[in-house]
Scaffold this motif. Sequence first.
Motif: not given
Length: 293
Positions: A168-169, A172-173, A175, A207, A210, A214, A216-217, A220-221
Motif C-alpha cells: 500500500a505504501k 500510494e507513493k 499514485s 486508488s 488502496l 488502507d 487513509q492512504k 489521500e490519493v
Amino acid sequence: MNENELNFGENFKNIRKAKKMSLSKVADGITSKSSLSEWENGKGKMSFEKVVKMLTKLYITPSEFVVDSLQSSLNEMMIEIDNAYTNDQLDKLKELYDYYSKNSDKYFSDKNAFILEMISANCYMALSGINLFSDEKQDKLENKVRKINNWYYEDVFFFNNSSFLLPAKLGEKMSLNLIGKIIQVDHTKELHVKWTIVALDAVLNSSFILLLRDYQKGKEVIKKFKKLTPILDRYGTQLVRFRFLECAVNYIKTKDSSEFENKFFPAIEFLSFSNYGEGLKYAFKQLKAVYGQ
C-alpha cells in the motif's frame, strides 16, 4: 533490456522497415540514430513527444501506433489471462502463471515472461488475496516500480498491471507521483490524450485498491486526484469513476449506502452508463465486503 518497455520500440522498427525508412531519415532532427536504434531493440527509452514526431514521418497516428502495439504477440497472450480473470477462474490463472514462470526461458524473452507472470499474479491476487510471487520476484517488481520516473506509456502500463501486488505504501507513493505527472502534461495537445486516459485509469485503479487495503492512504490519493477535476471534465468515463471513489470515501466513513443507492447509481442509469455501471456495482459489493454496512 528494460522489462517494462513492452514492445513499442520493436513495433516501431517493424513499421519503419515496412515503409522502407532508414534509421537516419526517421531520427533526423528528432533524436540520434543510436538512440532510436537502442529504443527499437529494447535497450533504451524514447519520450512520447519524440515518438509522435517520428510517427509523423511514417504517416502513422499515435492512436494507430498504440493500438497496433497493444495487439502484438504479448497482448494476444494476455487475452487468455484476461478471460480467466473476467470469469473468476482461479485455477486457470494459477495454471497460466505456472506455465509462464516455468517455460519463460524456452518460449519467451525474459522481458515478456516477467510481464506475463506479473499480470497473471496480479489477477490472481485480485481474486484471491494470495500473492503467487516468490520473495525474489516481488523484490524485482517493487524495485522496477520504484525506478519509474518519467512515466512513459510503458511505465503506466506496468504500474497499472501490478497494482494489486504492490504494498500500500508504494502504491500510494507511485499514485501521487503519477498524479503530479498528469498535472504537468499540456492537455491542449492531442498527442497527450491517449496517455492521459491510460494514466487516469491507472491512478483510479490504484486508488480503489488502496481504499480496500488502507483507507487513509486511499483517501489521500483521492484527495490529491481532485486537483485533476478540470482535466476530468474532458474524460467522461474517468470522471464517473472518480465520483464513485468520492462516494466510496463517504460510505467507508459513514457506512451509509444511500448516496450510492439514491444518487450515484440512478444517475449512472439516467446517463446511459448502465453497462459500465455493472462494474461499479461489483466494486461497491467489494467495498461492502471489506467495510460492512
